[in-house]
Write an enzyme that holds these catalytic residues in place. Structure first.
Site, mmCIF file in Angstrom:
data_model
loop_
_atom_site.group_PDB
_atom_site.id
_atom_site.type_symbol
_atom_site.label_atom_id
_atom_site.label_comp_id
_atom_site.label_asym_id
_atom_site.label_seq_id
_atom_site.Cartn_x
_atom_site.Cartn_y
_atom_site.Cartn_z
ATOM 1 N N TRP A 189 3.291 7.454 3.004
ATOM 2 C CA TRP A 189 2.475 6.300 2.616
ATOM 3 C C TRP A 189 1.996 6.509 1.180
ATOM 4 O O TRP A 189 1.500 7.579 0.835
ATOM 5 C CB TRP A 189 1.293 6.191 3.582
ATOM 6 C CG TRP A 189 0.333 5.084 3.304
ATOM 7 C CD1 TRP A 189 0.631 3.777 3.090
ATOM 8 C CD2 TRP A 189 -1.088 5.192 3.223
ATOM 9 N NE1 TRP A 189 -0.528 3.057 2.890
ATOM 10 C CE2 TRP A 189 -1.598 3.904 2.972
ATOM 11 C CE3 TRP A 189 -1.993 6.251 3.352
ATOM 12 C CZ2 TRP A 189 -2.958 3.641 2.846
ATOM 13 C CZ3 TRP A 189 -3.346 5.990 3.231
ATOM 14 C CH2 TRP A 189 -3.813 4.702 2.978
ATOM 15 N N ASP A 270 -2.640 12.293 10.098
ATOM 16 C CA ASP A 270 -3.004 10.916 9.782
ATOM 17 C C ASP A 270 -2.539 10.074 10.967
ATOM 18 O O ASP A 270 -1.340 9.926 11.205
ATOM 19 C CB ASP A 270 -2.293 10.481 8.487
ATOM 20 C CG ASP A 270 -2.667 9.059 8.091
ATOM 21 O OD1 ASP A 270 -3.343 8.363 8.869
ATOM 22 O OD2 ASP A 270 -2.264 8.641 6.983
ATOM 23 N N LYS A 306 -4.840 -1.069 12.715
ATOM 24 C CA LYS A 306 -3.643 -1.659 13.330
ATOM 25 C C LYS A 306 -3.798 -1.798 14.838
ATOM 26 O O LYS A 306 -3.526 -2.862 15.388
ATOM 27 C CB LYS A 306 -2.403 -0.801 13.063
ATOM 28 C CG LYS A 306 -2.402 -0.049 11.765
ATOM 29 C CD LYS A 306 -2.007 -0.902 10.604
ATOM 30 C CE LYS A 306 -2.216 -0.105 9.331
ATOM 31 N NZ LYS A 306 -1.474 -0.576 8.221
#
Ligand code: KET
Length: 460
Positions: A189, A270, A306
């Site tokens: 990311w 993460d 999300k």
């Protein structure tokens, strides 16, 4: 020069800590100013363009315009495009079949309960956040029966979504951990490098993705971590690796765990997509739980952006698993010193929604069903896009579209092909060829397939 500010009666330890941190920040900044930089680093540079107070130019006249963010900037460009057929597959944000953002039913219910509860007030939260929320977040990722939780070995603080959790963890490490190097996967990311660099850590990469097989480069990964210095921090995507959609198998996770532990490296997970990879919250937490089960230290950044669709509420948490309860509570005391001068304490609304859902059996159950429905819709989109490309006989093997998991497909399209698709088809996506499958619907699949077909057959 920074040493001049130190009060003369400070203990040697405090002085050492401050001078270390001042040195570190200076070295980070000078690194950016003096060394040749790549494009990614260029985006974070703080350009040396001081405006002199005696000059007649307007202040900041020499401030260079910074480039748009590689991911969020895609939405900026999309919003400017007047064409009705435009399609935003840039940012990882879930859309319905109608292409609309989704507020989960269970979130609406929780909000209604919160509004109806007249005893609720808007007082400041503690620095570490809402107690129910942090307790339940740790349970969600580690499992309700986790010995680490039962033994009070975990400290969890509420942070500003996944990004804020990563940043608070990184700031803590830069102050309190002896190793300053963090290894992140290549690719990863786009914000990881910036978060860790600006916190004062040195970022290096380990091989992760093999463009030829479009799968995991486990050999390269193990070699790179094998030759990393002992104690190095290792950033791992808990599941649904962004941008590749390629995760290690459970056996490969076990190999990675053994290597990391044998070199006393520090895993930093993460977890931004728990529930989105497989549709199951427990399944998607298996990598983290494998590491925590061995009793070693572990950092975990969680996001509810999300999996609960709480993007703009900025709700997430940082958990640090320690070896003793005493260490965990001392770590927490230091996390407060990181957070207080940064944003004082976290916002109350999103965390209240999450804890309302997590502590009520029925709401929790309803959430898991809605989450599974989102994950399933993404899987359906993968199948439809794959079939559409096959129907068009688009050159290439597109099976990675159905093999990859999570929100994204790492298509393999190059920068030129992406630019072509944006120019000719008004399809917006990141320049690395990543598409957010969550932004796709049955209605838009043919348009995307046409664009990909045209791109691969006409742009090299
Ligand atoms: N980690 C990963 C791997 C990640 O993909 C994101 C967001 C985050 C953390 C942070 O999310 P937060 O909203 O702070 O909880 N990724 C999407 C959005 C973004 O870039 O901000 C994306 O890749 O599109």
């Amino acid at each position: 020069m920074l040493y001049l500010f130190f009060a003369s009666d400070e203990s040697e330890n405090v002085k050492k800590m401050k001078s270390c941190s001042a040195d570190r920040r200076l070295s980070v900044i000078s690194h950016h100013l003096l060394l040749p930089i790549n494009d990614d680093e260029a985006a974070i540079i703080i350009s040396p363009s001081p405006t002199s107070s005696s000059s007649s130019d307007p202040l900041f006249a020499n401030t260079p315009r910074a480039p748009e963010d590689p991911i969020l900037g895609v939405t900026v460009a999309y919003n400017k495009d007047p064409t009705p057929v435009k399609l935003n597959l840039g940012v990882g944000a879930y859309r319905t079949e109608e292409g609309k953002p989704l507020v989960l039913n269970v979130v609406r219910k929780a909000e209604q309960l919160l509004v109806n509860d007249r005893s609720r007030v808007k007082e400041y939260l503690p620095i570490v956040g809402l107690a129910d929320f942090t307790k339940l977040s740790a349970k969600l990722i580690l499992g309700a029966d986790s010995p680490a939780i039962l033994g009070n070995l975990v400290t969890t603080v509420q942070c500003l979504s996944g990004t804020g959790s990563l940043r608070v963890g990184a700031e803590f490490l830069a102050r309190h951990y002896y190793q300053r190097t963090i290894y992140i996967p290549n690719p990863t990311w786009g914000n990881h490098t910036k978060i860790f660099t600006l916190a004062g850590l040195t970022v290096k990469t380990y091989r992760y993705y093999d463009p030829v097989t479009r799968g995991l480069n486990i050999k390269g990964l193990l070699e790179d971590l094998g030759s990393a210095p002992s104690g190095a921090i290792v950033l791992l995507h808990a599941c649904a690796h962004n941008p590749t959609g390629v995760d290690p198998t459970l056996e490969q996770w076990e190999q990675i765990r053994r290597l990391i532990r044998s070199k006393t490296m520090l895993p930093f997970f993460d977890s931004a997509y728990q529930g989105f990879a497989s549709g199951s919250l427990d399944e998607d937490a298996r990598s983290v739980r494998l590491f925590v089960a061995d009793g070693g230290e572990c950092f975990i950044a969680q996001s509810y952006a999300k999996n609960m669709g709480l993007y703009g509420e900025r709700v997430g948490s940082l958990s640090i698993v320690c070896r003793t309860a005493d260490v965990a509570s001392r770590v927490e005391s230091q996390l407060k010193l990181v957070i207080r001068p940064m944003y004082s304490n976290p916002p109350i609304h999103g965390a209240s929604i999450v804890s309302t859902i997590l502590k009520d059996r029925n709401l929790y159950q309803e959430w898991t069903l809605e989450l599974k429905a989102m994950a399933d819709r993404i899987i359906t989109m993968r199948k439809q896009l794959f079939d559409a490309l096959r129907a068009r006989e688009t050159p290439g093997d597109w099976s990675h579209i159905i093999k990859q998991i999570g929100m994204f497909t790492f298509t393999g399209l190059n920068t030129k092909q992406v630019a072509f698709m944006t120019r000719e088809y008004h399809i917006y996506m990141t320049s690395d060829g990543r598409i957010s499958m969550a932004g796709l619907s049955s209605r838009t699949v043919p348009h995307l397939a046409d664009a990909i077909h045209a791109a691969v057959t006409s742009v090299v």
